[in-house]
Write an enzyme that holds these catalytic residues in place. Structure first.
Site, PDB file in Angstrom:
ATOM      1  N   ASP A  25       0.813  -1.223   0.000  1.00 50.09           N
ATOM      2  CA  ASP A  25       0.000   0.000   0.000  1.00 50.09           C
ATOM      3  C   ASP A  25       0.840   1.264   0.000  1.00 50.09           C
ATOM      4  OD1 ASP A  25      -2.238  -1.655   0.209  1.00 50.09           O
ATOM      5  OD2 ASP A  25      -2.050  -1.706   2.387  1.00 50.09           O
ATOM      6  N   HIS A  54      -4.583  -1.906  -6.061  1.00 52.97           N
ATOM      7  CA  HIS A  54      -3.809  -0.790  -6.590  1.00 52.97           C
ATOM      8  C   HIS A  54      -4.744   0.325  -7.029  1.00 52.97           C
ATOM      9  CE1 HIS A  54      -0.293  -3.741  -7.568  1.00 52.97           C
ATOM     10  NE2 HIS A  54      -0.556  -3.621  -6.287  1.00 52.97           N
TER      11      HIS A  54
END
Ligand code: IMO
Ligand code: MG
Length: 470
Positions: A25, A54
């Protein structure tokens, strides 16, 4: 090519990898999208599956992909997107993502799916949800997508590969053989086949030996961007084992997952969220703000999601002002909540609150050994208006420790020592490194000195062009 510094960075490079040097992340999606639109012809993913999430911003709209490489939005320009041999693929989710593209009138004609990737089967998902997902019930807080059990079958030499889906006899044989390892589940070949059939049919035209294909593309001189998933400290090789994912998202694992020799990679860019970082799920996180309290609070998952935090910590007050007030609180747990709200740190895949803490340069120094010295710093803008921020350069136990070790006992005993810097205001319009505020420049300098690394790129906003290339 829009940016002189970018031209310099990519000069004479044919293969560039974007990977994460923390716990996932960190904004890989933004940078794969950046290189896909400014530079690459081919975008290839090599590890993990739909545990990844994503987020990329296209024309002001946020898009989240779990499986498709972040270059997929460039398909109509002839760019090739590859799901590599090292991946664990849930073909139902893959088909749903393809349908999402169709709805947005986006094409995927140049997609390639490795015939050697492993398939996440329904029993993997059931087992993952039952055993690994809930932190409250002793699980590691997996994403519940079947990743661990799928890779476990792969390593135990009984997994199902994408190529097996096209041979009914082999598939039936393998499924019937695998049943004994999942006695608590009712595995029925006919039922599974009927559920999977439409997906198998949909993906068939895109299935290839992507290892041969990527080498062909390389020989043709095509520019290749390798897209990492997860992060180095979630790696089954290097991470905080057993609080890890079941693949190796280091540069070597990622290269292997697309069928390339790591020596073929001309530039590896390892992403560091800076000057704060996050972790989602259980496991050691030395610099976590609020320590155990934050870990337990975040382990409650969706009970403490973004809506809950907005309601509880902001209420009817002015959102921006209140978030800054939280970030400047004298209580570390509250600071962590403020950073989470400021940076929007809630799971793209699971919506869980991400645990927040200061950027850990000790981890980064280890990452530099495994993934190389070139860094991208991301989310730097998110901390705007915080009075101060910290970076960790040392762990304390009985003596000082300045090197990371994956040993759980050690990691659980250490206290980080934090060096604080003066905060900064809005930086999202800055495009030249020299124009960055003093405290931030000093921190970046110290970080480079400590890690012997080089910060090549700094992200100052979510949008593709909110980027400083040094
Ligand atoms: P991206 O690509 C952050 C974490 C999970 C859990 C552990 C194991 O978006 O950066 P798994 O489902 O893989 O067996 O879960 O790994 N995890 C991630 N955390 N970003 C990710 O991917 C992650 N993929 C897995 O939260 O702690
Ligand atoms: Mg993510």
């Amino acid at each position: 090519m829009v940016n002189n510094n970018l031209s310099k960075l990519v000069k004479d490079k044919q293969i560039i990898a974007i990977i994460c040097n923390q716990f996932g992340d960190t904004g890989k999606g933004k940078f794969v999208d950046y290189f896909a639109s400014h530079w690459a012809d081919v975008i290839a993913r090599g590890t993990g599956g739909n545990n990844a999430g994503h987020t990329i911003v296209v024309n002001g709209k946020e898009k989240i992909f779990h499986l498709l490489p972040s270059g997929i939005t460039q398909d109509s320009k002839g760019k090739i997107n590859i799901l590599g041999n090292g991946m664990a693929i849930d073909i139902k989710t893959l088909c749903e993502e393809l349908e999402e593209l169709e709805k947005e009138n986006l094409t995927y004609n140049n997609l390639m799916i490795s015939n050697q990737a492993h398939v996440i089967m329904p029993w993997h998902i059931s087992q993952d949800r039952a055993k690994n997902m809930s932190q409250k019930n002793g699980g590691i807080g997996s994403t519940g997508r079947g990743i661990g059990p799928c890779y476990a079958d792969k390593i135990a030499r009984r997994g199902i590969k994408i190529s097996n889906l096209f041979d009914k006899e082999i598939l039936e044989y393998k499924i019937n053989k695998i049943k004994q390892f999942y006695p608590e589940q009712n595995i029925d070949f006919r039922q599974i086949l009927s559920e999977l059939s439409p997906h198998i049919k949909k993906i068939k035209p895109f299935v290839k030996n992507t290892i041969l294909e990527i080498h062909k593309l390389k020989e043709q001189g095509k520019k290749i961007c390798i897209e990492g998933a997860q992060g180095l400290f979630l790696s089954v090789e290097h991470g905080t084992y057993p609080y890890v994912t079941s693949s190796d998202p280091s540069i070597s694992g990622t290269a292997s997952g697309v069928g390339l020799n790591p020596q073929n990679i001309d530039l590896t860019l390892g992403i560091i969220k800076f000057p704060f970082m996050t972790r989602v799920g259980a496991g050691p996180f030395p610099t976590e703000l609020g320590g155990k309290k934050s870990e337990d609070y975040c382990a409650e998952g969706l009970e403490h999601d973004e809506n809950y935090e907005i309601k509880t910590y902001i209420g009817d007050e002015n959102k921006k002002e209140k978030i800054v007030e939280l970030m400047n609180s004298s209580d570390e747990f509250t600071q962590g909540v403020g950073i989470r709200l400021a940076a929007g740190e809630y799971g793209a895949t699971t919506k869980r609150p991400r645990r927040t803490g200061w950027t850990d340069a000790v981890l980064a120094r280890y990452a530099r050994k495994i993934n190389g010295p070139h860094f991208i710093l991301t989310k730097v803008d998110s901390l705007a208006h915080a009075k101060k921020f910290g970076i960790c350069y040392k762990y304390k136990t009985n003596g000082d420790i300045v090197e990371y070790e994956s040993d759980l006992k050690t990691l659980n005993q250490i206290t980080p020592e934090i060096k604080y810097y003066e905060g900064y205001s809005d930086i999202s319009n800055i495009r030249d490194f020299n124009d960055l505020p003093l405290g931030l420049k000093q921190a970046i300098q110290d970080f480079e000195d400590f890690t012997s690394g080089k910060v090549e790129i700094i992200s100052v906003g979510a949008d593709r062009e909110e980027t400083i290339v040094r």
